[in-house]
Design an enzyme around this catalytic site. Structure first.
Site, PDB file in Angstrom:
ATOM      1  N   LYS A 243      -9.951  13.377   7.653  1.00  0.00           N
ATOM      2  CA  LYS A 243      -9.524  13.004   8.997  1.00  0.00           C
ATOM      3  C   LYS A 243      -9.471  14.239   9.893  1.00  0.00           C
ATOM      4  CE  LYS A 243      -6.536   9.063   7.811  1.00  0.00           C
ATOM      5  NZ  LYS A 243      -7.231   8.032   8.586  1.00  0.00           N
TER       6      LYS A 243
ATOM      7  N   GLU B 237      -9.420   3.937   2.039  1.00  0.00           N
ATOM      8  CA  GLU B 237      -8.891   3.995   0.667  1.00  0.00           C
ATOM      9  C   GLU B 237      -7.836   2.930   0.391  1.00  0.00           C
ATOM     10  OE1 GLU B 237      -7.638   5.639   3.095  1.00  0.00           O
ATOM     11  OE2 GLU B 237      -5.530   5.160   2.778  1.00  0.00           O
TER      12      GLU B 237
ATOM     13  N   ASP C 255      -2.443  10.327   3.356  1.00  0.00           N
ATOM     14  CA  ASP C 255      -3.850   9.968   3.519  1.00  0.00           C
ATOM     15  C   ASP C 255      -4.553  11.032   4.356  1.00  0.00           C
ATOM     16  OD1 ASP C 255      -6.305   8.805   3.805  1.00  0.00           O
ATOM     17  OD2 ASP C 255      -5.644   7.203   5.165  1.00  0.00           O
TER      18      ASP C 255
ATOM     19  N   ASP D  58     -12.104   7.449   3.477  1.00  0.00           N
ATOM     20  CA  ASP D  58     -10.905   7.217   4.283  1.00  0.00           C
ATOM     21  C   ASP D  58     -10.542   5.725   4.341  1.00  0.00           C
ATOM     22  OD1 ASP D  58      -8.751   7.845   5.831  1.00  0.00           O
ATOM     23  OD2 ASP D  58      -9.884   8.222   7.677  1.00  0.00           O
TER      24      ASP D  58
ATOM     25  N   ASP E  36       1.564   6.468   5.473  1.00  0.00           N
ATOM     26  CA  ASP E  36       0.585   5.525   4.936  1.00  0.00           C
ATOM     27  C   ASP E  36       1.093   4.802   3.680  1.00  0.00           C
ATOM     28  OD1 ASP E  36      -1.812   4.284   5.434  1.00  0.00           O
ATOM     29  OD2 ASP E  36      -3.032   5.730   4.324  1.00  0.00           O
TER      30      ASP E  36
ATOM     31  N   ARG F  47      -7.744  -0.294   0.956  1.00  0.00           N
ATOM     32  CA  ARG F  47      -8.318  -1.481   0.314  1.00  0.00           C
ATOM     33  C   ARG F  47      -8.723  -1.202  -1.122  1.00  0.00           C
ATOM     34  NH1 ARG F  47     -12.716  -1.645   5.011  1.00  0.00           N
ATOM     35  NH2 ARG F  47     -11.020  -0.514   6.026  1.00  0.00           N
TER      36      ARG F  47
ATOM     37  N   LYS G 247       0.874  -1.191   0.000  1.00  0.00           N
ATOM     38  CA  LYS G 247       0.000   0.000   0.000  1.00  0.00           C
ATOM     39  C   LYS G 247       0.897   1.222   0.000  1.00  0.00           C
ATOM     40  CE  LYS G 247      -3.225   2.696   2.883  1.00  0.00           C
ATOM     41  NZ  LYS G 247      -4.092   2.737   4.061  1.00  0.00           N
TER      42      LYS G 247
HETATM   43  N1  BES Z   1      -4.284   4.677   6.774  1.00  0.00           N
HETATM   44  C1  BES Z   1      -5.448   4.505   7.545  1.00  0.00           C
HETATM   45  C2  BES Z   1      -5.257   3.499   8.685  1.00  0.00           C
HETATM   46  C3  BES Z   1      -4.452   3.968   9.858  1.00  0.00           C
HETATM   47  C4  BES Z   1      -4.987   4.820  10.785  1.00  0.00           C
HETATM   48  C5  BES Z   1      -3.194   3.473  10.053  1.00  0.00           C
HETATM   49  C6  BES Z   1      -4.249   5.196  11.892  1.00  0.00           C
HETATM   50  C7  BES Z   1      -2.451   3.832  11.173  1.00  0.00           C
HETATM   51  C8  BES Z   1      -2.978   4.700  12.087  1.00  0.00           C
HETATM   52  C9  BES Z   1      -6.593   4.001   6.681  1.00  0.00           C
HETATM   53  O1  BES Z   1      -6.588   4.454   5.381  1.00  0.00           O
HETATM   54  C10 BES Z   1      -7.839   4.475   7.313  1.00  0.00           C
HETATM   55  O2  BES Z   1      -8.051   5.649   7.356  1.00  0.00           O
HETATM   56  N2  BES Z   1      -8.665   3.538   7.781  1.00  0.00           N
HETATM   57  C11 BES Z   1      -9.857   3.866   8.443  1.00  0.00           C
HETATM   58  C12 BES Z   1     -10.900   2.887   7.986  1.00  0.00           C
HETATM   59  C13 BES Z   1     -12.302   3.248   8.420  1.00  0.00           C
HETATM   60  C14 BES Z   1     -12.768   4.485   7.710  1.00  0.00           C
HETATM   61  C15 BES Z   1     -13.206   2.085   8.122  1.00  0.00           C
HETATM   62  C16 BES Z   1      -9.619   3.756   9.944  1.00  0.00           C
HETATM   63  O3  BES Z   1      -8.884   2.850  10.364  1.00  0.00           O
HETATM   64  O4  BES Z   1     -10.137   4.582  10.680  1.00  0.00           O
HETATM   65 ZN    ZN Z   2      -4.816   4.960   4.616  1.00  0.00          ZN
HETATM   66 MN    MN Z   3      -7.599   6.288   5.178  1.00  0.00          MN
END
Ligand code: BES
Ligand code: ZN
Ligand code: MN
Length: 496
Positions: free
Chosen positions: A280, A352, A273, A350, A291, A354, A268
């Protein structure tokens, strides 16, 4: 830093720092006892007084010793004097020793560790880990500061072996450890670089740089036009709101026979992000430059295996994009069509990672892979579940899962096996498309893996959620270089 193996008696060695083990109990290993004797019981006295504690990782420096050619002797604590020590404890002690030697004015270090038995590990493992820990300790990221960090004087390491016959094998292990450290350094550099420098195009350049001068490694990248032709509607929906063009970076390492099926690594590579339209919150958002940690670790692993010249075929694919909001950005509720033909309702922009990974995972079917491993900072939920110590591991094949778990154990870069049960799949049901990109509040790391599993049905696949392990926050903010060591260990095992 360069390491070599030498069969020499520790006390006759001319060196900047000689590392000798001690224990909390005061029991002295042979070489330490010899030095103690030549110095009137000084070491035993220091331990008794509690100055040299002997506790795990405690370091105590001595100078001006009789019958010793070293400028300094570092007494390194290995805790209780048991017959043997766990691998984790050995790693902890060596990490501390490496920092202590780095902080000294020593130009070289020699380590006498043959008296330390580590449970279920051989001398080669100890040597490899030692070289890795020292390489890691010397890592610094100062390229963006106008005053460079002061140069580190430590340049050379000697790992002492008991018999001359061991020199060759231990020398190889030291080379491996140094190569793993170098791969981790590359992963750390890419991770630490900010989003305005490390863009998707930067990652393409980096791949080409890595391939330069490496006969077995080639690199290329697809741009958005080519991805549109491939119908990668899901990946492209993530970069839609960014002025940075998305890239699908492909590195091909041909170390094996032509007919050997490749192992494919997918990273990834979200270079920043912001969350997109599902923006966010501001606090800590800078950390989302990390990210692309999955991509960074894939770069690092490729660097290490090319350096090691592993006899197998490995293809790395990095899905690189920036997730930003603007007038063209994907909106919550939008439905996009992935390369696989499956339609996706983007309920949260967010989620993204996947969305870029699913198209990369469909793309790699063409390589007829032996196994596919994706690495991603995928979910905050994984950090909640496992914290920063273990990577979340998911797989559609139990043997592959075991191999990766073992590799993580052996490399001191651990993962924990998480469930990929059918029960979770229904959380991804959508009223308007084949699948939704979020699975509701429970089991967020699992449902993210379930999402990916819809695109990996034709091959053996594992998913590493490194959201908690790729970087550290707070005062120690920075990339960890994980899980380069786990990936390399797995690949090395596959090459046997
Ligand atoms: N890159 C983030 C995941 C992340 C968050 C990694 C904090 C490390 C620390 C990912 O793209 C994301 O934002 N995931 C969301 C998914 C949710 C919207 C279902 C998350 O984990 O909040
Ligand atoms: Zn992300
Ligand atoms: Mn994200």
């Amino acid at each position: 830093m360069e390491f070599q193996a030498k069969a020499a008696s520790p006390l006759t060695l001319r060196t900047g720092t000689l590392v000798l083990p001690i224990f909390e109990s005061g029991k002295l290993p042979a070489a330490t006892a010899e030095l103690d004797k030549a110095n009137g019981g000084l070491i035993a006295k220091l331990i008794k007084q509690g100055d040299a504690k002997g506790s795990l990782g405690h370091c105590y420096n001595l100078v001006n010793l009789n019958d010793c050619k070293a400028e300094r002797v570092l007494l390194l604590g290995f805790g209780k004097a048991k017959d043997s020590l766990s691998a984790d404890k050995f790693d902890k002690a060596l990490t501390k020793a490496a920092s202590a030697v780095k902080a000294s004015a020593s130009k070289d270090v020699s380590l006498h560790l043959s008296d330390i038995d580590v449970e279920e590990r051989c001398e080669g493992w100890k040597a490899r880990q030692t070289a890795k820990h020292f390489t890691n300790a010397l890592y610094q990221f100062s390229q963006l500061k106008s005053t460079k960090a002061p140069a580190i004087s430590l340049k050379k390491g000697v790992y002492l072996v008991a018999e001359k016959g061991q020199t060759k094998a231990i020398g190889e292990a030291l080379k491996d450890g140094t190569a793993i450290g170098a791969g981790m350094s590359l992963a750390k550099d890419l991770g630490n670089l900010p989003g305005n420098i490390c863009t998707p195009k930067y990652l393409t350049q980096e791949a080409k740089k890595l391939a330069r001068g490496n006969a077995k490694l080639t690199a290329k990248a697809l741009g958005e036009k080519q991805m549109r032709d491939l119908k990668m509607g899901s990946l492209l929906s993530v970069s839609a709101g960014s002025v940075e063009e998305a890239q699908l970076v492909i590195m091909d390492y041909k170390g094996g026979k032509k007919t050997d099926k490749p192992i494919v690594l997918v990273g990834k590579g979200i270079t920043f992000d912001s969350g997109g339209i599902s923006l966010k919150p501001g606090a800590g958002m800078d950390e989302m430059k990390y990210d692309m940690g999955g991509a960074a670790s894939v770069f690092g692993a490729m660097r290490t295996i090319t350096e090691m010249q592993l006899p197998l075929n490995v293809i790395a694919v990095v899905a690189a994009a920036e997730n930003m909001p603007n007038g063209n950005a994907t909106k919550p509720g939008d439905v996009v069509t992935s390369m696989s033909g499956q339609t996706i309702e983007v309920l949260n922009t967010d989620a993204e990672g996947r969305l870029v990974l699913c198209d990369a995972l469909t793309y790699v079917e063409r390589f007829k892979p032996k196994a596919v491993i994706d690495v991603a900072t995928l979910t905050g939920a994984c950090v909640v579940a496992l914290g920063k110590h273990a990577t979340g591991l998911y797989s559609n094949n139990d043997e592959l899962a075991e191999q990766l778990l073992d590799a993580g154990q052996n490399a001191g870069d651990k993962a924990w096996h998480m469930p990929l049960w059918d029960e979770y799949q229904q959380q991804l049901d959508s009223n308007f498309a084949d699948i939704a990109n979020i699975g509701g509040p429970g089991g967020g790391s699992v449902t993210a893996a379930c999402f990916l599993s819809r695109f990996t049905k034709t091959y053996d696949w594992a998913h590493l959620d490194i959201a908690g392990t790729a970087w550290l926050g707070g005062g120690a903010k920075g990339s960890t270089g994980r899980p380069v060591a786990m990936l390399v260990e797995y690949l090395q095992q596959q090459a046997l």
